[in-house]
Design a protein around this motif. Structure first.
Motif, PDB file in Angstrom:
ATOM      1  N   TRP A 278      28.597  23.018  34.647  1.00  0.00           N
ATOM      2  CA  TRP A 278      28.583  24.474  34.630  1.00  0.00           C
ATOM      3  C   TRP A 278      28.031  24.977  35.966  1.00  0.00           C
ATOM      4  CZ3 TRP A 278      29.788  27.949  30.411  1.00  0.00           C
ATOM      5  CH2 TRP A 278      30.425  27.304  29.354  1.00  0.00           C
ATOM      6  N   ALA A 279      26.883  25.599  35.966  1.00  0.00           N
ATOM      7  CA  ALA A 279      26.284  26.077  37.212  1.00  0.00           C
ATOM      8  C   ALA A 279      25.871  24.878  38.077  1.00  0.00           C
ATOM      9  CB  ALA A 279      25.077  26.962  36.903  1.00  0.00           C
ATOM     10  N   PRO A 280      25.614  25.110  39.368  1.00  0.00           N
ATOM     11  CA  PRO A 280      25.310  23.995  40.275  1.00  0.00           C
ATOM     12  C   PRO A 280      24.217  23.050  39.788  1.00  0.00           C
ATOM     13  CG  PRO A 280      25.692  25.984  41.550  1.00  0.00           C
ATOM     14  CD  PRO A 280      25.725  26.393  40.109  1.00  0.00           C
ATOM     15  N   ARG A 281      23.207  23.583  39.111  1.00  0.00           N
ATOM     16  CA  ARG A 281      22.111  22.714  38.663  1.00  0.00           C
ATOM     17  C   ARG A 281      22.597  21.664  37.667  1.00  0.00           C
ATOM     18  NH1 ARG A 281      16.746  25.748  36.963  1.00  0.00           N
ATOM     19  NH2 ARG A 281      17.021  26.356  39.144  1.00  0.00           N
ATOM     20  N   SER A 282      23.505  22.038  36.770  1.00  0.00           N
ATOM     21  CA  SER A 282      24.028  21.069  35.802  1.00  0.00           C
ATOM     22  C   SER A 282      24.885  20.025  36.501  1.00  0.00           C
ATOM     23  CB  SER A 282      24.841  21.782  34.714  1.00  0.00           C
ATOM     24  OG  SER A 282      26.049  22.314  35.231  1.00  0.00           O
ATOM     25  N   VAL A 283      25.620  20.434  37.534  1.00  0.00           N
ATOM     26  CA  VAL A 283      26.433  19.481  38.293  1.00  0.00           C
ATOM     27  C   VAL A 283      25.534  18.493  39.028  1.00  0.00           C
ATOM     28  CG1 VAL A 283      28.171  19.231  40.102  1.00  0.00           C
ATOM     29  CG2 VAL A 283      28.289  21.158  38.508  1.00  0.00           C
ATOM     30  N   ALA A 284      24.422  18.967  39.547  1.00  0.00           N
ATOM     31  CA  ALA A 284      23.473  18.066  40.209  1.00  0.00           C
ATOM     32  C   ALA A 284      22.978  16.987  39.248  1.00  0.00           C
ATOM     33  CB  ALA A 284      22.300  18.863  40.769  1.00  0.00           C
ATOM     34  N   GLN A 310      29.564  26.698  45.772  1.00  0.00           N
ATOM     35  CA  GLN A 310      28.383  25.842  45.921  1.00  0.00           C
ATOM     36  C   GLN A 310      28.596  24.498  45.237  1.00  0.00           C
ATOM     37  OE1 GLN A 310      25.314  28.412  44.281  1.00  0.00           O
ATOM     38  NE2 GLN A 310      24.623  28.987  46.332  1.00  0.00           N
ATOM     39  N   VAL A 311      29.257  24.508  44.070  1.00  0.00           N
ATOM     40  CA  VAL A 311      29.547  23.252  43.372  1.00  0.00           C
ATOM     41  C   VAL A 311      30.452  22.373  44.222  1.00  0.00           C
ATOM     42  CG1 VAL A 311      30.680  22.225  41.373  1.00  0.00           C
ATOM     43  CG2 VAL A 311      29.158  24.193  41.066  1.00  0.00           C
ATOM     44  N   PHE A 312      31.491  22.957  44.804  1.00  0.00           N
ATOM     45  CA  PHE A 312      32.378  22.192  45.677  1.00  0.00           C
ATOM     46  C   PHE A 312      31.596  21.571  46.835  1.00  0.00           C
ATOM     47  CE2 PHE A 312      36.154  24.211  43.789  1.00  0.00           C
ATOM     48  CZ  PHE A 312      37.067  23.169  43.867  1.00  0.00           C
ATOM     49  N   ALA A 313      30.723  22.356  47.460  1.00  0.00           N
ATOM     50  CA  ALA A 313      29.953  21.854  48.597  1.00  0.00           C
ATOM     51  C   ALA A 313      28.986  20.762  48.179  1.00  0.00           C
ATOM     52  CB  ALA A 313      29.204  23.009  49.259  1.00  0.00           C
ATOM     53  N   LEU A 314      28.334  20.940  47.021  1.00  0.00           N
ATOM     54  CA  LEU A 314      27.416  19.934  46.512  1.00  0.00           C
ATOM     55  C   LEU A 314      28.136  18.610  46.285  1.00  0.00           C
ATOM     56  CD1 LEU A 314      24.668  19.108  45.265  1.00  0.00           C
ATOM     57  CD2 LEU A 314      25.453  20.122  43.116  1.00  0.00           C
ATOM     58  N   GLU A 316      30.953  17.624  47.621  1.00  0.00           N
ATOM     59  CA  GLU A 316      31.409  17.084  48.900  1.00  0.00           C
ATOM     60  C   GLU A 316      30.275  16.342  49.608  1.00  0.00           C
ATOM     61  OE1 GLU A 316      34.114  18.538  52.688  1.00  0.00           O
ATOM     62  OE2 GLU A 316      32.983  20.038  51.564  1.00  0.00           O
ATOM     63  N   ALA A 317      29.082  16.924  49.582  1.00  0.00           N
ATOM     64  CA  ALA A 317      27.934  16.266  50.194  1.00  0.00           C
ATOM     65  C   ALA A 317      27.604  14.943  49.498  1.00  0.00           C
ATOM     66  CB  ALA A 317      26.722  17.197  50.159  1.00  0.00           C
ATOM     67  N   TRP A 318      27.883  14.874  48.205  1.00  0.00           N
ATOM     68  CA  TRP A 318      27.604  13.673  47.414  1.00  0.00           C
ATOM     69  C   TRP A 318      28.723  12.643  47.526  1.00  0.00           C
ATOM     70  CZ3 TRP A 318      22.856  14.054  44.917  1.00  0.00           C
ATOM     71  CH2 TRP A 318      22.485  12.969  44.121  1.00  0.00           C
ATOM     72  N   GLY A 319      29.844  13.037  48.132  1.00  0.00           N
ATOM     73  CA  GLY A 319      30.981  12.133  48.255  1.00  0.00           C
ATOM     74  C   GLY A 319      31.843  12.065  47.011  1.00  0.00           C
ATOM     75  N   ILE A 320      31.770  13.107  46.170  1.00  0.00           N
ATOM     76  CA  ILE A 320      32.534  13.153  44.921  1.00  0.00           C
ATOM     77  C   ILE A 320      33.639  14.196  45.057  1.00  0.00           C
ATOM     78  CG2 ILE A 320      32.451  13.700  42.457  1.00  0.00           C
ATOM     79  CD1 ILE A 320      31.119  11.079  43.104  1.00  0.00           C
ATOM     80  N   PRO A 321      34.910  13.820  44.868  1.00  0.00           N
ATOM     81  CA  PRO A 321      36.007  14.791  44.963  1.00  0.00           C
ATOM     82  C   PRO A 321      36.070  15.686  43.736  1.00  0.00           C
ATOM     83  CG  PRO A 321      36.866  12.658  44.326  1.00  0.00           C
ATOM     84  CD  PRO A 321      35.396  12.451  44.576  1.00  0.00           C
ATOM     85  N   CYS A 322      36.784  16.793  43.872  1.00  0.00           N
ATOM     86  CA  CYS A 322      36.866  17.782  42.791  1.00  0.00           C
ATOM     87  C   CYS A 322      38.307  18.074  42.396  1.00  0.00           C
ATOM     88  CB  CYS A 322      36.217  19.102  43.227  1.00  0.00           C
ATOM     89  SG  CYS A 322      34.438  18.992  43.509  1.00  0.00           S
ATOM     90  N   ALA A 323      38.450  18.492  41.151  1.00  0.00           N
ATOM     91  CA  ALA A 323      39.649  19.148  40.639  1.00  0.00           C
ATOM     92  C   ALA A 323      39.191  20.496  40.097  1.00  0.00           C
ATOM     93  CB  ALA A 323      40.307  18.308  39.551  1.00  0.00           C
ATOM     94  N   PRO A 345      37.974  22.612  50.838  1.00  0.00           N
ATOM     95  CA  PRO A 345      38.488  21.345  51.376  1.00  0.00           C
ATOM     96  C   PRO A 345      38.345  20.173  50.412  1.00  0.00           C
ATOM     97  CG  PRO A 345      37.116  22.477  52.999  1.00  0.00           C
ATOM     98  CD  PRO A 345      36.940  23.201  51.702  1.00  0.00           C
ATOM     99  N   ASN A 346      37.346  20.236  49.518  1.00  0.00           N
ATOM    100  CA  ASN A 346      37.067  19.103  48.637  1.00  0.00           C
ATOM    101  C   ASN A 346      37.885  19.139  47.341  1.00  0.00           C
ATOM    102  OD1 ASN A 346      35.708  16.667  48.084  1.00  0.00           O
ATOM    103  ND2 ASN A 346      34.174  17.723  46.835  1.00  0.00           N
ATOM    104  N   LEU A 347      38.897  19.988  47.272  1.00  0.00           N
ATOM    105  CA  LEU A 347      39.833  19.952  46.136  1.00  0.00           C
ATOM    106  C   LEU A 347      40.833  18.834  46.417  1.00  0.00           C
ATOM    107  CD1 LEU A 347      40.832  21.239  43.484  1.00  0.00           C
ATOM    108  CD2 LEU A 347      42.318  22.694  44.878  1.00  0.00           C
ATOM    109  N   ARG A 348      40.720  17.731  45.689  1.00  0.00           N
ATOM    110  CA  ARG A 348      41.482  16.521  46.014  1.00  0.00           C
ATOM    111  C   ARG A 348      42.489  16.111  44.936  1.00  0.00           C
ATOM    112  NH1 ARG A 348      40.447  16.322  51.383  1.00  0.00           N
ATOM    113  NH2 ARG A 348      38.197  16.225  51.817  1.00  0.00           N
TER     114      ARG A 348
END
Length: 399
Positions: A278-284, A310-314, A316-323, A345-348
């Motif tokens: 959900w929000a960035p904290r849960s993704v972390a 912010q989730v996309f950037a987080l 990307e920094a972690w090396g995890i791609p997104c949909a 950019p991290n939409l893969r």
């Protein structure tokens, strides 16, 4: 991005300036929010295989959404959508916006989006879809003020289209395979099969779907938290491996991150987290638990475009791609998804940025551009959409 585009982006991020209409110079922004309106409505989902939409979450019927309208003192209007299939409902979240967010918003500069998010978070914990509705409307309003698409506010487009995935709901295996074949004929290169049905239905459906779409079509599965234990999830996923599955989405409950990590460690199949994010904290938390190979990002679940970026950037920094996933949104929310996806950019992976295609009709005057299984950016400033007031009136639930 040229110097003018960079100037627009910097002015947007600072919240201090905007373009004067018809001029190429920048002046101090004096635009203020004049009014906030929230309208609950119920968009009619399509029937799939002659019955209500059914998946691992259960049966979806009688969706309860809301439209957010934010007007400026200069006569501009921005729109956003509160869309969720989880409690609290859109009607309840509409009341959250009216009671807590609207009084705070009146008189504020709509371009101060970071500050507004901080204030919403201080007022109400959670309620991400409500915050997302406000956030979409703010981005739409600011984009119209600047004369640029929302994707420009988010950094500018990094692609000219988004490859789409379309979900195949529960049904008889033969009917599911027929729908998959139809989607491929329409140009979709990825189909997402909802799994978690009883007995051998999942395996039979996947076998027929793979035969129907051929080897070149990408097939992924989505359990929507249907399985109770990691070992059950592993048993079910292992049976699906012969059908060349791209990835498995959310096999376990949203808060079972240890279980998700266990599944990920014990199968050679990428695991995508969805309802856990959900929000960035849960993704972390998902990232720290090593619970996913891919993260599915939603505008609604993240709390808006600002938080979703912010989730996309987080990730990307972690090396995890997104949909990108879908609630499914109707037209306004889907437009926001497309603008976000164009700029990240991290939409893969192919993404569910076609939520409005799950409905009998759309809230928009013009259908969002989709061709050959690809989504394109709407034309025009802001989100590039206009509300069909006749449709909205027929869907309203507050009259």
């Amino acid at each position: 991005m040229d110097s003018r585009g960079l100037a627009i982006r910097e002015c947007y991020l600072s919240g201090a300036w905007r373009l004067s209409p018809g001029r190429s110079v920048l002046r101090v922004n004096t635009m203020k929010i004049k009014s906030v309106e929230v309208i609950p409505y119920s968009p009619p989902l399509k029937k799939f295989f002659g019955r209500d939409v059914e998946m691992g979450l259960g049966v979806l019927r009688g969706l309860d959404f809301a439209l957010v309208r934010i007007c400026s003192d200069e006569g501009l209007e921005g729109v956003g959508e509160i869309c969720t299939v989880f409690p609290p409902t859109g009607t309840a979240l509409a009341e959250t916006v009216r009671t807590y967010f609207a009084p705070m918003l009146i008189g504020m500069d709509p371009s101060c989006i970071a500050q507004i998010h901080a204030r919403m978070d201080a007022l109400v914990e959670g309620a991400e879809p409500a915050k997302a509705g406000v956030d979409m409307a703010l981005h739409d309003l600011v984009g119209k003020s600047l004369g640029v698409p929302v994707a420009t506010l988010l950094g500018g487009s990094v692609r000219d289209h988004i490859d789409l995935s379309y979900s195949i709901m529960f049904g008889e295996p033969e009917a599911m395979a027929d729908l998959a074949a139809s989607l491929v004929r329409d140009g979709f290169g990825t189909v997402k099969v909802k799994v978690g049905q009883l007995g051998d239905l999942d395996v039979k459906a996947l076998g027929l779907i793979r035969d129907a779409v051929g080897p070149s079509t990408t097939v992924r599965v989505d359990a929507n938290m249907a399985w109770s234990t990691p070992k059950q999830a592993l048993r079910c996923l292992q049976r699906m491996r012969p059908f060349d599955i791209e990835l498995a989405e959310q096999p376990l409950a949203h808060d079972d991150l240890d279980g998700m990590a266990f599944v990920r460690d014990h199968i050679d199949l990428p695991i995508m987290a969805d309802e856990s994010c959900w929000a960035p904290r849960s993704v972390a938390k998902v990232l720290r638990a090593n619970a996913a190979d891919v993260v599915s990002v939603y505008v609604a679940e993240s709390g808006g475009l600002f938080r979703a970026a912010q989730v996309f950037a987080l990730c990307e920094a972690w090396g995890i791609p997104c949909a990108m996933g879908s609630m499914p949104e109707n037209g306004v929310g889907t437009a926001a998804q497309v603008h976000l996806g164009m700029a990240m950019p991290n939409l893969r992976f192919a993404s569910d940025c076609c939520g409005s295609r799950y409905y009998e009709t759309d809230l928009l005057t013009e259908t969002l551009p989709v061709e050959n299984g690809k989504a394109f950016l709407p034309t025009g400033a802001g989100l590039g959409v206009d509300i069909d007031e006749t449709v909205l009136e027929s869907w309203r639930t507050d009259r």
